[in-house]
Design an enzyme around this catalytic site. Structure first.
Site, short mmCIF file in Angstrom:
data_model
loop_
_atom_site.label_atom_id
_atom_site.label_comp_id
_atom_site.label_asym_id
_atom_site.label_seq_id
_atom_site.Cartn_x
_atom_site.Cartn_y
_atom_site.Cartn_z
N ASP A 266 0.13 6.95 -1.46
CA ASP A 266 0.54 7.07 -2.86
C ASP A 266 -0.35 6.32 -3.82
O ASP A 266 -0.23 6.47 -5.03
CB ASP A 266 1.98 6.54 -3.02
CG ASP A 266 2.97 7.47 -2.38
OD1 ASP A 266 2.77 8.68 -2.48
OD2 ASP A 266 3.93 6.99 -1.76
N HIS B 66 9.77 5.23 -1.28
CA HIS B 66 9.27 6.33 -0.43
C HIS B 66 8.37 7.20 -1.30
O HIS B 66 7.37 6.74 -1.82
CB HIS B 66 10.49 7.04 0.16
CG HIS B 66 10.20 8.05 1.22
ND1 HIS B 66 9.00 8.15 1.85
CD2 HIS B 66 10.99 9.02 1.78
CE1 HIS B 66 9.04 9.13 2.74
NE2 HIS B 66 10.24 9.68 2.71
N HIS C 256 2.96 -0.33 4.33
CA HIS C 256 3.57 0.80 5.01
C HIS C 256 4.30 0.30 6.23
O HIS C 256 3.84 -0.64 6.88
CB HIS C 256 2.49 1.81 5.42
CG HIS C 256 3.04 3.16 5.68
ND1 HIS C 256 3.61 3.50 6.88
CD2 HIS C 256 3.14 4.25 4.88
CE1 HIS C 256 4.03 4.75 6.80
NE2 HIS C 256 3.76 5.22 5.61
N1 ACO Z 1 3.35 -5.75 -2.29
C1 ACO Z 1 3.53 -7.07 -2.01
N2 ACO Z 1 4.11 -7.50 -0.88
C2 ACO Z 1 4.52 -6.58 0.01
C3 ACO Z 1 4.34 -5.19 -0.21
C4 ACO Z 1 3.73 -4.80 -1.41
N3 ACO Z 1 3.53 -3.52 -1.68
N4 ACO Z 1 4.84 -4.51 0.83
C5 ACO Z 1 5.31 -5.43 1.69
N5 ACO Z 1 5.10 -6.68 1.19
C6 ACO Z 1 5.41 -7.94 1.84
C7 ACO Z 1 6.91 -8.18 1.92
O1 ACO Z 1 7.38 -8.88 0.80
C8 ACO Z 1 7.00 -8.99 3.20
O2 ACO Z 1 6.60 -10.30 2.90
P1 ACO Z 1 7.31 -11.57 3.64
O3 ACO Z 1 6.95 -11.39 5.09
O4 ACO Z 1 6.71 -12.76 3.00
O5 ACO Z 1 8.78 -11.43 3.38
C9 ACO Z 1 5.94 -8.38 4.09
O6 ACO Z 1 4.97 -7.84 3.20
C10 ACO Z 1 6.45 -7.29 5.02
O7 ACO Z 1 7.07 -6.30 4.22
P2 ACO Z 1 8.36 -5.47 4.64
O8 ACO Z 1 9.18 -5.27 3.41
O9 ACO Z 1 9.01 -6.11 5.83
O10 ACO Z 1 7.70 -4.14 5.13
P3 ACO Z 1 8.48 -2.78 5.35
O11 ACO Z 1 7.84 -2.14 6.51
O12 ACO Z 1 9.94 -2.98 5.42
O13 ACO Z 1 8.19 -1.99 3.99
C11 ACO Z 1 7.25 -0.56 2.40
C12 ACO Z 1 7.28 -0.98 3.87
C13 ACO Z 1 8.68 -0.17 1.95
C14 ACO Z 1 6.37 0.68 2.27
C15 ACO Z 1 6.72 -1.74 1.56
O14 ACO Z 1 5.40 -2.06 1.98
C16 ACO Z 1 6.73 -1.42 0.06
O15 ACO Z 1 7.76 -1.58 -0.57
N6 ACO Z 1 5.57 -0.96 -0.52
C17 ACO Z 1 5.51 -0.60 -1.91
C18 ACO Z 1 6.12 0.78 -2.14
C19 ACO Z 1 5.25 1.88 -1.60
O16 ACO Z 1 4.06 1.94 -1.86
N7 ACO Z 1 5.90 2.81 -0.87
C20 ACO Z 1 5.23 3.99 -0.37
C21 ACO Z 1 5.14 3.96 1.11
S1 ACO Z 1 4.26 5.38 1.67
C22 ACO Z 1 5.42 6.61 1.59
O17 ACO Z 1 6.59 6.44 1.70
C23 ACO Z 1 4.91 7.91 1.38
#
Ligand code: ACO
Length: 434
Positions: free
Chosen positions: A363, A268, A307
């Site tokens: 971010d 987050h 996201h």
């Molecule tokens: N890098 C690589 N792969 C990713 C990323 C990433 N940053 N984010 C998601 N994916 C992939 C997942 O592995 C998944 O792949 P799969 O379908 O092969 O299993 C797919 O994309 C979907 O991802 P989910 O985890 O289902 O997406 P979710 O909506 O649950 O997660 C989140 C969103 C937590 C923001 C995720 O994208 C992440 O962890 N990002 C990196 C951390 C980040 O930047 N967080 C800040 C968010 S903005 C904020 O809170 C202010």
């Protein structure tokens, strides 16, 4: 227009049910009538991580994740970032309307006159180790304010609520600055009422022996814009925590501390710190392709990408990119920007990221600006928590005054053992460690 309904046929007994559809939702409680027999509890939905569940009605923030739209109270984020100060936007979030000139004047006056911290705060901050993480200090200090303002428990009194809102928005930068000075072993600086919200924050961070701190206006404006962009984001993890904890009628200081604790996580608000760590790990522009390959092979995530709601470019990331250019004219270019730009360029044309609709989020660039301004990565989430406090409080107040809301309490799908016979300790045989 005919009201929309949803017809459900239960294959277990052929019974059919017609459920009203309102605002694109069905009421989860309407499913409870769907039973296989009198002893059946009724149908529930299973939605770990609330990926498709609306937990409230809210008129504060609107997001269209597919089109990359973010609005506060109906105003596009781009317009607010261009024309408003952070406190003007905080007013908008809390009261629902942009302030008139006189309303803004009294709002700014009131917030400015609630920036001081009780002297005991200094004492308990002294208890933290020199290397304590600033978010840990912030969460604990905000929680501790609840002991100083016990009247804040009176959450159903509008005037008391308003008073705590002033206190929290006013004191957050002071606490944040104290966590920063504590780490550096510098004396705490008292607020200066002549300065704007962000200038005063800079004063409390960076004033040394000069009699009056002069904030660089470009950096102060950049900070204000960053605060506007981070002020609210509807039902994200920390806001949901604020509403959930607040729904137990917990006071707003403890609820805000809980929300800030949720924000601290690397998935987050902690992501901006994680982005800088990642950019350091990559080291140089030429190593970006190899890093992206590693991510695609399942080794970690590209921090600052992806996201839950945005499946398009995060509109805040665009404004931050523009703000970065302004900041770098004052501070000089942060070398990490080139790595970040290369990472964005490569990721945005890679099938893995395109298919999963992974774009830079808020971010991705904010940390690079903060670092150029002189903050170490540990402070980044604290910088996020300051403005988000306005959003948390707006959401908390909306929840408190919503007659439909009650204590937040999800259901579960129990997957454990059925009722078992108890075996006395002496008869349990050889222990198997789990
Ligand atoms: N890098 C690589 N792969 C990713 C990323 C990433 N940053 N984010 C998601 N994916 C992939 C997942 O592995 C998944 O792949 P799969 O379908 O092969 O299993 C797919 O994309 C979907 O991802 P989910 O985890 O289902 O997406 P979710 O909506 O649950 O997660 C989140 C969103 C937590 C923001 C995720 O994208 C992440 O962890 N990002 C990196 C951390 C980040 O930047 N967080 C800040 C968010 S903005 C904020 O809170 C202010």
């Amino acid at each position: 227009m005919k009201e929309r309904t949803l017809k459900i046929v239960d294959d277990a007994n052929g019974l059919s049910y017609t459920l009203p559809v309102e605002n694109g939702t069905i009421r989860a409680m309407d499913l409870r009538q769907i039973k296989t027999g009198p002893d059946d509890f009724g149908l529930m939905t299973y939605d770990p991580a609330f990926t498709n569940t609306a937990s409230c009605r809210s008129s504060i923030t609107y997001i269209d994740g597919d089109r990359g739209i973010l609005q506060y109270r109906g105003y596009p984020i781009e317009t607010l970032a261009e024309h408003c100060t952070f406190l003007e936007v905080a007013y908008l979030l809390i009261f629902g309307e942009l302030p008139t000139q006189s309303e803004l004047k009294s709002w700014v006056y009131d917030i400015t006159h609630h920036t001081m911290l009780h002297e005991t705060v200094k004492k308990f901050m002294e208890g933290f180790r020199y290397n304590a993480h600033p978010m840990g200090m912030l969460v604990s200090t905000v929680a501790a304010l609840s002991t100083i303002y016990p009247e804040s428990r009176n959450i159903f009194d509008a005037a008391t609520r308003h008073h705590q809102i002033l206190r929290l928005i006013g004191k957050m930068p002071t606490i944040a600055a104290y966590t920063y000075r504590h780490q550096l072993g510098l004396p705490y600086i008292y607020p200066d009422n002549d300065l704007s919200y962000s200038e005063n924050f800079m004063n409390m961070l960076w004033k040394m022996v000069e009699p009056k701190y002069q904030a660089n206006p470009v950096l102060a404006r950049a900070l204000d814009i960053l605060f506007i962009l981070h002020a609210d984001h509807e039902q994200n993890c920390s806001t949901n925590t604020m509403r959930c904890v607040g729904s137990a009628q917990t006071d707003p200081f403890l609820s805000t501390a809980a929300a800030a604790a949720a924000l601290a996580g690397p998935l987050h608000g902690g992501a901006n710190e994680a982005v800088l760590i990642m950019l350091d790990e990559i080291g140089s522009k030429d190593k970006v392709p190899a890093y992206v390959k590693k991510i695609k092979e399942g080794h970690g995530k590209l921090m600052g990408f992806g996201h839950r709601v945005y499946k398009n470019y995060d509109p805040r990331a665009k404004i931050i990119k523009w703000t970065a250019e302004q900041v770098f004219e004052v501070t000089g270019r942060n070398a990490k920007l080139d790595i970040a730009l290369e990472l964005e360029r490569i990721a945005l044309q890679d099938d893995y990221f395109i298919q999963r609709k992974l774009y830079p989020n808020v971010d991705f660039y904010s940390g690079i600006i903060y670092q150029a301004m002189g903050f170490n990565p540990e402070m980044f989430t604290v910088l996020f928590a300051i403005p988000r406090t306005a959003g948390w409080l707006a959401q908390w107040q909306e929840m408190i005054t919503d007659p439909e809301q009650k204590i937040s309490r999800p259901r579960q799908v129990y997957t454990g053992e059925n009722t078992r016979d108890f075996v006395p300790l002496s008869e349990r045989g050889t222990a198997v460690r789990r």
